[in-house]
Design a protein around this motif. Structure first.
Motif, short mmCIF file in Angstrom:
data_model
loop_
_atom_site.label_atom_id
_atom_site.label_comp_id
_atom_site.label_asym_id
_atom_site.label_seq_id
_atom_site.Cartn_x
_atom_site.Cartn_y
_atom_site.Cartn_z
N LEU A 35 109.01 -23.02 14.38
CA LEU A 35 109.98 -21.92 14.33
C LEU A 35 110.39 -21.62 12.89
N ARG A 36 110.60 -22.67 12.08
CA ARG A 36 110.95 -22.43 10.68
C ARG A 36 109.83 -21.69 9.96
N HIS A 37 108.60 -22.06 10.26
CA HIS A 37 107.45 -21.40 9.63
C HIS A 37 107.38 -19.94 10.06
N GLN A 38 107.54 -19.66 11.34
CA GLN A 38 107.42 -18.30 11.84
C GLN A 38 108.57 -17.41 11.33
N VAL A 39 109.76 -17.96 11.30
CA VAL A 39 110.91 -17.19 10.80
C VAL A 39 110.76 -16.96 9.29
N GLY A 40 110.35 -17.99 8.57
CA GLY A 40 110.15 -17.83 7.13
C GLY A 40 109.09 -16.80 6.81
N CYS A 58 124.49 -12.12 14.22
CA CYS A 58 125.20 -11.74 15.45
C CYS A 58 124.91 -12.78 16.53
N LEU A 59 125.95 -13.43 16.99
CA LEU A 59 125.82 -14.52 17.94
C LEU A 59 126.43 -14.12 19.28
N SER A 60 125.60 -14.09 20.33
CA SER A 60 126.07 -13.67 21.65
C SER A 60 126.45 -14.84 22.53
N GLY A 61 125.92 -16.02 22.24
CA GLY A 61 126.10 -17.16 23.13
C GLY A 61 124.86 -17.41 23.97
N GLY A 62 123.81 -16.59 23.76
CA GLY A 62 122.55 -16.79 24.45
C GLY A 62 121.59 -17.61 23.61
N LYS A 63 120.49 -18.04 24.22
CA LYS A 63 119.54 -18.94 23.57
C LYS A 63 118.94 -18.33 22.30
N ASP A 64 118.67 -17.00 22.32
CA ASP A 64 117.98 -16.36 21.20
C ASP A 64 118.83 -16.38 19.93
N SER A 65 120.09 -15.95 20.05
CA SER A 65 120.93 -15.88 18.85
C SER A 65 121.30 -17.28 18.35
N TYR A 66 121.46 -18.24 19.28
CA TYR A 66 121.68 -19.62 18.84
C TYR A 66 120.50 -20.11 18.01
N ALA A 67 119.28 -19.87 18.53
CA ALA A 67 118.09 -20.33 17.82
C ALA A 67 117.97 -19.65 16.46
N MET A 68 118.24 -18.35 16.41
CA MET A 68 118.16 -17.63 15.15
C MET A 68 119.12 -18.22 14.11
N LEU A 69 120.37 -18.42 14.51
CA LEU A 69 121.35 -18.97 13.58
C LEU A 69 120.94 -20.36 13.13
N ASP A 70 120.49 -21.19 14.05
CA ASP A 70 120.11 -22.56 13.74
C ASP A 70 118.98 -22.61 12.72
N GLN A 76 118.16 -21.74 4.92
CA GLN A 76 119.09 -21.44 3.83
C GLN A 76 119.17 -22.58 2.82
N LYS A 77 119.00 -23.81 3.31
CA LYS A 77 119.12 -24.98 2.43
C LYS A 77 118.00 -25.06 1.40
N LYS A 78 116.82 -24.52 1.74
CA LYS A 78 115.67 -24.62 0.83
C LYS A 78 115.10 -23.25 0.48
N ALA A 79 115.85 -22.20 0.75
CA ALA A 79 115.35 -20.84 0.53
C ALA A 79 115.12 -20.58 -0.97
N PRO A 80 114.12 -19.76 -1.30
CA PRO A 80 113.85 -19.43 -2.70
C PRO A 80 114.87 -18.45 -3.28
N VAL A 81 115.76 -17.95 -2.42
CA VAL A 81 116.82 -17.05 -2.87
C VAL A 81 118.15 -17.56 -2.34
N SER A 82 119.23 -17.13 -2.97
CA SER A 82 120.56 -17.53 -2.55
C SER A 82 121.17 -16.44 -1.67
N PHE A 83 121.63 -16.80 -0.48
CA PHE A 83 122.27 -15.82 0.39
C PHE A 83 123.35 -16.51 1.23
N SER A 84 124.36 -15.77 1.60
CA SER A 84 125.41 -16.31 2.45
C SER A 84 125.11 -15.95 3.90
N LEU A 85 125.67 -16.74 4.80
CA LEU A 85 125.40 -16.55 6.23
C LEU A 85 126.69 -16.74 7.01
#
Length: 303
Positions: A35-40, A58-70, A76-85
């Motif tokens: 998942l990290r590879h595909q999202v990256g 945007c977090l709805s409480g469903g599986k998809d938005s939980y997974a996205m945030l996670d 974010q910890k190893k991203a080549p750019v700095s961004f807030s979340l």
């Protein structure tokens, strides 16, 4: 050896909403890596996040938005750019909505968050006749509330949890019910030009998200407003795609790749391809539709 990944939140969900099946840690780690590879890759392919971005997840409480945030938090910890979340949830004031589940979970993982309170449930229930689908109006009201909050607080990207299967589903929904070839792009500029919407899960299969949600034991909150409306057009399309996938495994993946390989000259939209200029010789103006239908012009060679 199997091991059970512990629940990160002692939430207020009933026992029937909690997942207790043991999860193989090795398989869970492989899934998380995929998942990290595909999202990256999706972020890189479509330029979803750049240095200095303020991303509203945007977090709805469903599986998809939980997974996205996670996954975004991990990247974010190893991203080549700095961004807030920042995680943002819209509390639509649905009856029996467990309003403490999301705040408790988000505090437990230490992420910045905000809960917007807006009673869209009463509006939808009042406007939509009983038995009719509420999703369209609910979606518009929810989008409006989230867009307004993003504008007020200067977020540069709005991240939504739609995945690969959602994108294929939307394509066929528009094809079958709205007579147009359009879908759900990984990156979108809102109609008013004020917001950039991103879908980091664009390459992720729904089945992988389901497995990931099981492994991570997210405190899932079901949508009681529209979840019981079984005869939705979207669900009809989803059932069709599920049947196709059973009959020919890999078909949905093939269709998802096709959405990124468009050939305008092999379709029939004159706004995307200049068919009038194709093969044209001479400088004469071509007769218009009215002339052809009325017989006002006689094609040469057919006198």
């Amino acid at each position: 050896m199997s091991t059970t990944v512990p629940l990160t939140l002692a939430g207020s969900l009933p026992a029937t909403q909690r997942r207790t099946a043991p999860v193989d840690k090795h398989e869970a780690d492989k899934l998380a890596k995929r998942l990290r590879h595909q999202v990256g890759r999706a972020i890189a392919d479509f330029g979803m996040i750049e240095d200095g971005d303020k991303v509203m997840a945007c977090l709805s409480g469903g599986k998809d938005s939980y997974a996205m945030l996670d996954v975004l938090l991990q990247l974010q910890k190893k991203a080549p750019v700095s961004f807030s979340l920042t995680a943002v949830n819209l509390d639509q004031k649905q009856p029996d909505f467990p309003e403490q589940v999301l705040p408790d979970y988000l505090r437990s993982i230490g992420v910045d968050f905000h809960i917007i309170e807006q009673d869209t449930y009463s509006v939808v229930s009042r406007v939509i006749p009983e038995g009719k689908t509420m999703c369209s109006l609910c979606s518009r009201l929810r989008r409006g509330a989230l867009y307004s909050y993003a504008e007020q607080h200067g977020y540069t990207k709005i991240a939504l949890g739609h995945h690969r299967d959602d994108m294929v589903n939307t394509f066929f929904l528009n094809l079958f019910f709205h007579a147009k070839l359009s879908g759900m792009p990984p990156k979108l500029l809102s109609d008013d030009g004020k917001h950039v919407v991103i879908r980091p899960l664009a390459y992720v299969r729904e089945s992988d998200i389901e497995a990931y949600a099981d492994a991570r034991q997210f405190p899932i909150i079901p949508c009681n407003l529209c979840g019981s409306q079984e005869n939705l057009q979207r669900k009809q399309v989803k059932r069709m795609l599920e049947q196709w996938e059973q009959e020919s495994p890999g078909r949905v993946e093939t269709m998802a790749r096709a959405l990124g390989d468009i050939r305008p000259s092999q379709l029939a939209d004159p706004k995307l391809f200049d068919f009038l200029a194709l093969g044209k010789h001479g400088g004469a103006t071509l007769p218009d539709t009215h002339a052809w239908l009325s017989g006002g012009e006689t094609p040469r060679g057919h006198d």
